[in-house]
Design a protein around this motif. Sequence first.
Motif, PDB file in Angstrom:
ATOM      1  N   GLU A 169       0.844  -1.203   0.000  1.00 52.18           N
ATOM      2  CA  GLU A 169       0.000   0.000   0.000  1.00 52.18           C
ATOM      3  C   GLU A 169       0.887   1.264   0.000  1.00 52.18           C
ATOM      4  O   GLU A 169       0.642   2.203  -0.757  1.00 52.18           O
ATOM      5  CB  GLU A 169      -0.915   0.000   1.230  1.00 52.18           C
ATOM      6  CG  GLU A 169      -2.002  -1.063   1.166  1.00 52.18           C
ATOM      7  CD  GLU A 169      -2.618  -1.380   2.527  1.00 52.18           C
ATOM      8  OE1 GLU A 169      -2.329  -0.661   3.506  1.00 52.18           O
ATOM      9  OE2 GLU A 169      -3.383  -2.361   2.604  1.00 52.18           O
ATOM     10  N   VAL A 181       1.217   4.142  -3.055  1.00 47.71           N
ATOM     11  CA  VAL A 181       0.962   5.574  -2.879  1.00 47.71           C
ATOM     12  C   VAL A 181       2.230   6.384  -3.185  1.00 47.71           C
ATOM     13  O   VAL A 181       2.155   7.480  -3.737  1.00 47.71           O
ATOM     14  CB  VAL A 181       0.388   5.854  -1.472  1.00 47.71           C
ATOM     15  CG1 VAL A 181       0.315   7.346  -1.194  1.00 47.71           C
ATOM     16  CG2 VAL A 181      -1.012   5.236  -1.357  1.00 47.71           C
ATOM     17  N   MET A 204      -5.914   9.298  -1.297  1.00 53.34           N
ATOM     18  CA  MET A 204      -5.546   7.885  -1.371  1.00 53.34           C
ATOM     19  C   MET A 204      -6.562   7.098  -2.216  1.00 53.34           C
ATOM     20  O   MET A 204      -7.751   7.253  -2.044  1.00 53.34           O
ATOM     21  CB  MET A 204      -5.567   7.365   0.057  1.00 53.34           C
ATOM     22  CG  MET A 204      -4.966   6.048   0.290  1.00 53.34           C
ATOM     23  SD  MET A 204      -5.630   5.485   1.875  1.00 53.34           S
ATOM     24  CE  MET A 204      -7.108   4.689   1.326  1.00 53.34           C
ATOM     25  N   PRO A 205      -6.086   6.259  -3.136  1.00 59.16           N
ATOM     26  CA  PRO A 205      -7.015   5.479  -3.953  1.00 59.16           C
ATOM     27  C   PRO A 205      -7.502   4.243  -3.194  1.00 59.16           C
ATOM     28  O   PRO A 205      -6.930   3.869  -2.172  1.00 59.16           O
ATOM     29  CB  PRO A 205      -6.138   5.044  -5.123  1.00 59.16           C
ATOM     30  CG  PRO A 205      -4.770   4.914  -4.527  1.00 59.16           C
ATOM     31  CD  PRO A 205      -4.681   5.991  -3.467  1.00 59.16           C
ATOM     32  N   GLU A 206      -8.553   3.653  -3.715  1.00 61.97           N
ATOM     33  CA  GLU A 206      -8.927   2.320  -3.237  1.00 61.97           C
ATOM     34  C   GLU A 206      -7.817   1.361  -3.676  1.00 61.97           C
ATOM     35  O   GLU A 206      -7.298   1.480  -4.774  1.00 61.97           O
ATOM     36  CB  GLU A 206     -10.267   1.937  -3.878  1.00 61.97           C
ATOM     37  CG  GLU A 206     -10.837   0.639  -3.369  1.00 61.97           C
ATOM     38  CD  GLU A 206     -12.096   0.228  -4.145  1.00 61.97           C
ATOM     39  OE1 GLU A 206     -12.719   1.090  -4.799  1.00 61.97           O
ATOM     40  OE2 GLU A 206     -12.429  -0.963  -4.084  1.00 61.97           O
ATOM     41  N   MET A 207      -7.448   0.435  -2.803  1.00 61.88           N
ATOM     42  CA  MET A 207      -6.369  -0.492  -3.164  1.00 61.88           C
ATOM     43  C   MET A 207      -6.827  -1.925  -2.974  1.00 61.88           C
ATOM     44  O   MET A 207      -7.317  -2.295  -1.911  1.00 61.88           O
ATOM     45  CB  MET A 207      -5.128  -0.210  -2.303  1.00 61.88           C
ATOM     46  CG  MET A 207      -4.469   1.122  -2.630  1.00 61.88           C
ATOM     47  SD  MET A 207      -2.966   1.447  -1.672  1.00 61.88           S
ATOM     48  CE  MET A 207      -3.619   2.450  -0.344  1.00 61.88           C
TER      49      MET A 207
END
Lengths: 157, 771
Positions: free
Chosen positions: B660, B664, B698-701
Amino acid sequence: MSANCDIEFTLNGVKRQLSVPAGMSTLEMLRERLGLRGTKYACGEGECGACTILVDGLTLNSCLMFAVDCDGRELQTVEGVAASEVGARLRDAFVANGAVQCGFCTPGLMVQASHVIEHNPGAGAAEIRRGIEGNLCRCTGYKKIIEAIQAAEQKNG
Amino acid sequence: MGDIGSSLIGKRIPKLDAPDKASGKTRYIHDLEAPGALHAKILRSTEVHARIVWIDTAAAKRLPGVHAVITAADVPWQRPIGVAKDHLPLKTDRVRSLRDEVAAVAADTEEIAEEALKLIKVHYEPLPVLTTTDEALAPGAPQLHEGHANNVAMTFDYAQGDVAQGEAQSDVVIEDVFRLHYVTHCCMGVSGVIAEFDPGGSLLLYSNTQVPFLHKREFAEMLGIDPGRIRIIQPPIGGGFGSKLDVYPFEPIAIFLARITGRPVKLLFTREEEFLASPTRQPVVLKLRSGCKKDGTLTFRTVETVHDNGAYTSWGATTPFVMMQTVSSLYRVPHCKYHTAAVYTNNPYAGSFRGYGNLQATFAVEAHMDKLAEAVGMDLLAFRLKNAQEPGEVTPQGMHFKTCGFKQCLTTAAERSDFVAKQAANRARWRDANPVKRGIGIASMLHVGGGAKIYPSDGCGTILKVDDFAHVTLITGASEIGQGSETVLAQLVCEELGLPLSAVSVVNNDTDITPWDVGVHASRTTFIAGNSAIGAARKAKAKILAAAAAKAGVPVETLSLSQGFVFSENKKLFELGKFLRGLHFSDRAELVMTTFYYEPPSKHQDKQFKGDVSAAYAWATQACEVEVDTLTGIVRLLKVTGAHDVGRVLNRLGIEGQIEGGMVMGMGYALTENLVVENCTVKNPNFRDYKLVTAPEMPEMDISFIETMDGEGPQGAKGVGEAPAICMAAAIANAIYNATGTRIYALPFTPENVYRALHGAAQAPAWGKAA
């Protein structure tokens, strides 16, 4: 060299009296004068949140606050937050959810997260994201920090 | 936690150092007190390139509270540092960049040291400035370093097959120039060091280095003392990411001041200094020519790059080692040619940074994978699958993929992101009236996952002791920089000895105690130090079981360690602590102490850069989904779907965190981060103008682990530290193309750059004089 000022304030529940130079920041006072090194310097200009503390219940970047302005106020640092009930919950949640890597931003985030939880107990992920927007973390990508704060909230309920 | 008796492998194991860190108790270098310490500050050049005519330190020396003001003249014994040994810590007669160290002060307080810096007068005679690699390569350009006539610091050439033949066999040939920008590590803990000599002249150094044993040797040479008299202690480190792999001037300078004053000297950077004077990821101009046949078979690839080395040579210059691996071996390409020139300029110099050139190489290669597929009318996924490496392959560069989950990475990331259907749907909306477009892009990466044999040894040592109470102390050479090595090593030892995690303490930060390790880099620690820890634990186990077999009079094969007991088949035979006390306080008088040195079965590359340089290779595919506002140029990263061949998951919590965080970081490289260097001057040395990704962005991961169970890996694992950052920019670039039909060849994808590209106002990157 600047003139000294006598100030009196409450720090983590204990009354303190101190004489500080007019130009000293609260961050420097905490770290250098009072030996509380949990509060971190990482930018010195209010951009990263590593030095976040609570002043009269509101979070502030202690690098931007003059020490003299602590006079008459109530301060809480990460050391104080960690010893509180909310702080203990947050600490356990940060640990269990993998929200800590290098850990340098963690004290500031612990203080900010305690504020989010206290003032907005039902905060959802989106509100938590906004709530920690001012805290930079270079290691985690924030996901596990947000999950940790949510987990600490749930234990509250 | 750590349920006794059950395996810890693959579980979510919290980091051992996390409780202290979350309580504000951890003492980083900034938090340490050395009694009687002086505080040091460095005077840096105010000229980009100049001759130093004279330096006057008299007024600074007179300032009360100042204990030493030094220039190069005070340390005639200093030696050149860095990868190419091309610069002195304190500059003598010439400065070559704005960060250059001209003088240094040690004083009672930081404030006094800063005051003293203002009193130092330096007279410079400006010299012509080389702001770009084009200027540096131009005929008649001033020479920055002796022995480098064209300002070329290093070159790298690699070839396999015959690219002319490959091109002749191609149905499609394309060529583009890509431009990659400056970024920097932004470790949250700024650089710092404490140096202290004892009266006998031995040096104790508190350092954030990622390579303590290499440091020790360099400093010994620098000081002309026996390396045995240098002890390096690494306090917990506030972020590394490759920034602490070389010796940079500030550490020797603190050492000089400590030696001269006879006092401990503490030197900490400000954040501004961190931006100005810590390493960067180097800007690269890259020309890629590639081809394929109508059926989608890749035929050849030719790469030329110019690296802006900056004023001095650090590890940034050597990133071609990694870049050429991606060019030659990520996909099967029979004919390849690679050339890099790392060129001196007066810019900030380039170090190593997570991914080590691979972000740049992958950015170009994966853009061409999309373009070639489109040119032959193939589906983007099918085209990649056709050319993807498979297990067992030995590439022309000599890399042997004993395990390779590449195809599973591709299919998993594509399926979980619904890549193929979304690609088609997004393209169909190119001409829609809606100015906000959606796009999805895919990119993959290959990186070393079993160490990298660059130094004479790529090994790591372990010392392990089991005390009278069955408590284990694991003493490892491997450094912890926040990535969680301490925890994963403890886990691996527990797994061998059948003990709970609470039974292990890890010692990992003191060169007087810990055995040698090459350093924390190249995604190697879990693999190399993990195998080393397992080796030591297995020796301890063998010793315990042999003694238990002798005592019980049973065959050793029937014995095992579990739940803190010696088991015979399924029966508890001895409580381990009690048994160890018996072993200790008996006629046998034995303690269980073992050592192990693990050297991976990899090979050094030959002079042609061929060889199986890592014991295992890691693979990953990432699909990025973006939203592009064509009216503003704003690109939002919505979701990353990553599939990573990690060999095996050891600590699920830890590996998720690594991936993660890496995603990012790679996202920041693509979208927000940009160290603006104009006329050799860093224009944005602060977090206001150097934009790191924040929590709301922050994107969905979505992360999938492909477990290929590497035969050499510890419990089957491979290294993963760098992998997640590598293909983000490439996948985002492909996603922007899928959203808009516009391909952007230069990073970063800031709103301004994207807007210009979308509206035809951007110039394609040019190859310039580098050709």
